[in-house]
Design a protein around this motif. Structure first.
Motif, PDB file in Angstrom:
ATOM      1  N   VAL A 197       0.878  -1.261   0.106  1.00 36.24           N
ATOM      2  CA  VAL A 197      -0.040   0.059   0.001  1.00 36.24           C
ATOM      3  C   VAL A 197       0.981   1.264  -0.093  1.00 36.24           C
ATOM      4  CG1 VAL A 197      -1.628   1.251   1.334  1.00 36.24           C
ATOM      5  CG2 VAL A 197      -1.845  -1.180   1.336  1.00 36.24           C
ATOM      6  N   ALA A 198       0.711   2.173  -0.947  1.00 32.85           N
ATOM      7  CA  ALA A 198       1.280   3.397  -1.089  1.00 32.85           C
ATOM      8  C   ALA A 198       0.677   4.404  -0.552  1.00 32.85           C
ATOM      9  CB  ALA A 198       1.835   3.643  -2.428  1.00 32.85           C
ATOM     10  N   GLN A 199       1.514   5.510   0.341  1.00 39.13           N
ATOM     11  CA  GLN A 199       0.678   6.558   0.865  1.00 39.13           C
ATOM     12  C   GLN A 199       1.771   7.708   0.673  1.00 39.13           C
ATOM     13  OE1 GLN A 199      -0.740   4.582   4.976  1.00 39.13           O
ATOM     14  NE2 GLN A 199      -1.529   6.664   4.581  1.00 39.13           N
TER      15      GLN A 199
ATOM     16  N   GLY B 111     -11.067  -7.895   1.007  1.00 41.34           N
ATOM     17  CA  GLY B 111     -12.584  -7.662   1.229  1.00 41.34           C
ATOM     18  C   GLY B 111     -13.286  -8.668   1.982  1.00 41.34           C
ATOM     19  N   PHE B 112     -14.438  -8.232   2.783  1.00 38.46           N
ATOM     20  CA  PHE B 112     -15.366  -8.933   3.660  1.00 38.46           C
ATOM     21  C   PHE B 112     -15.826 -10.194   3.049  1.00 38.46           C
ATOM     22  CE2 PHE B 112     -17.726 -10.224   6.867  1.00 38.46           C
ATOM     23  CZ  PHE B 112     -19.246 -10.411   6.738  1.00 38.46           C
ATOM     24  N   GLU B 113     -15.616 -11.512   3.634  1.00 31.94           N
ATOM     25  CA  GLU B 113     -16.111 -12.607   3.382  1.00 31.94           C
ATOM     26  C   GLU B 113     -14.971 -13.210   2.078  1.00 31.94           C
ATOM     27  OE1 GLU B 113     -20.028 -12.445   1.650  1.00 31.94           O
ATOM     28  OE2 GLU B 113     -21.059 -12.372   3.480  1.00 31.94           O
ATOM     29  N   VAL B 114     -14.045 -12.680   1.751  1.00 28.20           N
ATOM     30  CA  VAL B 114     -12.870 -13.088   1.026  1.00 28.20           C
ATOM     31  C   VAL B 114     -11.736 -13.294   1.924  1.00 28.20           C
ATOM     32  CG1 VAL B 114     -11.525 -12.842  -1.084  1.00 28.20           C
ATOM     33  CG2 VAL B 114     -13.992 -12.050  -0.894  1.00 28.20           C
ATOM     34  N   ASP B 115     -11.271 -12.214   2.308  1.00 25.60           N
ATOM     35  CA  ASP B 115      -9.971 -12.238   3.202  1.00 25.60           C
ATOM     36  C   ASP B 115     -10.130 -10.809   3.690  1.00 25.60           C
ATOM     37  OD1 ASP B 115      -6.517 -13.178   3.054  1.00 25.60           O
ATOM     38  OD2 ASP B 115      -7.683 -12.373   4.599  1.00 25.60           O
ATOM     39  N   GLU B 116     -10.139 -10.801   5.171  1.00 28.12           N
ATOM     40  CA  GLU B 116     -10.258  -9.360   5.729  1.00 28.12           C
ATOM     41  C   GLU B 116      -8.892  -8.899   6.290  1.00 28.12           C
ATOM     42  OE1 GLU B 116     -14.307  -8.357   7.996  1.00 28.12           O
ATOM     43  OE2 GLU B 116     -13.450  -9.835   8.822  1.00 28.12           O
ATOM     44  N   LYS B 117      -7.816  -9.652   6.174  1.00 29.29           N
ATOM     45  CA  LYS B 117      -6.417  -9.332   6.385  1.00 29.29           C
ATOM     46  C   LYS B 117      -6.208  -8.089   6.014  1.00 29.29           C
ATOM     47  CE  LYS B 117      -3.151 -11.596   4.763  1.00 29.29           C
ATOM     48  NZ  LYS B 117      -2.050 -12.858   4.678  1.00 29.29           N
ATOM     49  N   LEU B 118      -5.671  -6.965   6.825  1.00 29.24           N
ATOM     50  CA  LEU B 118      -5.274  -5.691   6.438  1.00 29.24           C
ATOM     51  C   LEU B 118      -3.914  -5.369   6.025  1.00 29.24           C
ATOM     52  CD1 LEU B 118      -7.345  -3.460   9.079  1.00 29.24           C
ATOM     53  CD2 LEU B 118      -8.133  -4.188   6.813  1.00 29.24           C
ATOM     54  N   PHE B 119      -3.719  -4.995   4.907  1.00 26.96           N
ATOM     55  CA  PHE B 119      -2.136  -4.464   4.621  1.00 26.96           C
ATOM     56  C   PHE B 119      -2.179  -3.008   4.722  1.00 26.96           C
ATOM     57  CE2 PHE B 119      -0.598  -8.354   2.930  1.00 26.96           C
ATOM     58  CZ  PHE B 119      -1.739  -9.197   2.626  1.00 26.96           C
ATOM     59  N   PHE B 120      -1.407  -2.377   5.801  1.00 28.91           N
ATOM     60  CA  PHE B 120      -1.326  -1.043   5.955  1.00 28.91           C
ATOM     61  C   PHE B 120      -0.305  -0.272   4.956  1.00 28.91           C
ATOM     62  CE2 PHE B 120      -4.129   0.107   9.323  1.00 28.91           C
ATOM     63  CZ  PHE B 120      -4.225  -0.991   9.995  1.00 28.91           C
TER      64      PHE B 120
ATOM     65  N   PRO C  95       1.005  -1.242  11.535  1.00 29.61           N
ATOM     66  CA  PRO C  95       0.499  -2.356  12.072  1.00 29.61           C
ATOM     67  C   PRO C  95       0.769  -3.447  10.976  1.00 29.61           C
ATOM     68  CG  PRO C  95      -1.028  -0.762  12.431  1.00 29.61           C
ATOM     69  CD  PRO C  95      -0.149  -0.037  11.747  1.00 29.61           C
ATOM     70  N   VAL C  96       1.235  -4.753  11.425  1.00 27.39           N
ATOM     71  CA  VAL C  96       1.516  -5.893  10.625  1.00 27.39           C
ATOM     72  C   VAL C  96       0.503  -6.917  11.108  1.00 27.39           C
ATOM     73  CG1 VAL C  96       3.179  -7.429   9.714  1.00 27.39           C
ATOM     74  CG2 VAL C  96       3.954  -4.942   9.936  1.00 27.39           C
ATOM     75  N   PHE C  97      -0.169  -7.512   9.929  1.00 27.49           N
ATOM     76  CA  PHE C  97      -1.131  -8.548  10.465  1.00 27.49           C
ATOM     77  C   PHE C  97      -0.293  -9.721  10.833  1.00 27.49           C
ATOM     78  CE2 PHE C  97      -4.906 -11.107  10.119  1.00 27.49           C
ATOM     79  CZ  PHE C  97      -4.355 -12.549   9.607  1.00 27.49           C
ATOM     80  N   LEU C  98      -0.891 -10.572  11.895  1.00 27.01           N
ATOM     81  CA  LEU C  98      -0.208 -11.748  12.542  1.00 27.01           C
ATOM     82  C   LEU C  98      -0.807 -12.877  12.158  1.00 27.01           C
ATOM     83  CD1 LEU C  98       1.200 -10.371  15.982  1.00 27.01           C
ATOM     84  CD2 LEU C  98       2.521 -10.802  14.001  1.00 27.01           C
TER      85      LEU C  98
END
Lengths: 115, 108
Positions: free
Chosen positions: A4-6, A97-106, B43-46
């Protein structure tokens, strides 16, 4: 895989000025989030997009904050006018996305200082 | 409400000691995620836990989800200096809400 680029990484403004942050999520990620993280606190959800639609903006101070995600890819978050209490790190995150994979990448975040 | 509460707020341990942080909710959780944020980082997902009573391990880290799906814990065995940071739990299901975090510092 690109993350993710910011941008910008840092921003210093005076109160009552305006500021904008930009985020480019991971390619293919449908869901995009903006979080505000005040020093010493957990990230606070400001707004969540699913593609180019808003899913949740209940915690967004709409009198001064606005966000958009045109074409369902990039997103911008704007503050106008800024207040001292807006000093924080603004984090963008994406997920499949929800119901697919909610793992967040920041992203690395934008550190905002309002003087 | 939708908040998740974390305790303790801070934990300072001697290197080699164990560490545990707890996450509690007043309502049943669909799932719980854990993230680590290093000082100055993001934050990094675990891991994500979904099932009641679920236990998952990642090397020295053990994650548990309570039977009632209202609480979760992260346990680190024999801490190392690389474990320094803030550990957040986050409740999922359509939007991800973070707890206040537990900051871990370690004496070498």
């Amino acid at each position: 895989e690109a993350g993710v680029a910011q941008s910008p990484r840092y921003k210093i403004i005076e109160k009552r000025q305006s500021v904008a942050f930009w985020c480019n999520p991971i390619s293919g990620h449908a869901t995009l989030y903006w979080y505000q993280q005040i020093l010493g606190q957990g990230p606070k959800l400001l707004i969540q997009f699913q593609n180019n639609g808003v899913v949740d903006d209940s915690q967004l101070p709409k009198d001064r904050f606005s966000a958009e995600r045109l074409k369902g890819v990039d997103s911008t978050l704007k503050i106008q006018p800024a207040k001292l209490e807006d000093s924080a790190v603004y984090l963008c995150a994406s997920s499949l996305g929800f119901e697919v994979d909610e793992k967040l990448f920041f992203g690395s975040g934008t550190q905002l200082s309002v003087l | 409400g939708q908040q998740v509460m974390q305790i303790p707020q801070y934990q300072h341990v001697q290197e080699g000691e164990d560490f545990t942080t707890y996450c509690n909710s007043s309502t049943t959780l669909s799932n719980i995620q854990w993230y680590k944020q290093r000082p100055g980082g993001h934050p990094v997902f675990l891991i994500q836990l979904v099932k009641s009573g679920e236990v998952k391990k990642q090397k020295r880290l053990t994650f548990q989800f309570g039977e009632a799906k209202k609480n979760s814990s992260l346990h680190i065995t024999a801490t190392q200096t690389t474990d320094v940071g803030t550990y957040f739990c986050a409740r999922g299901a359509s939007k991800i809400i973070f707890g206040s975090g537990t900051r871990l510092s370690i004496r070498p």
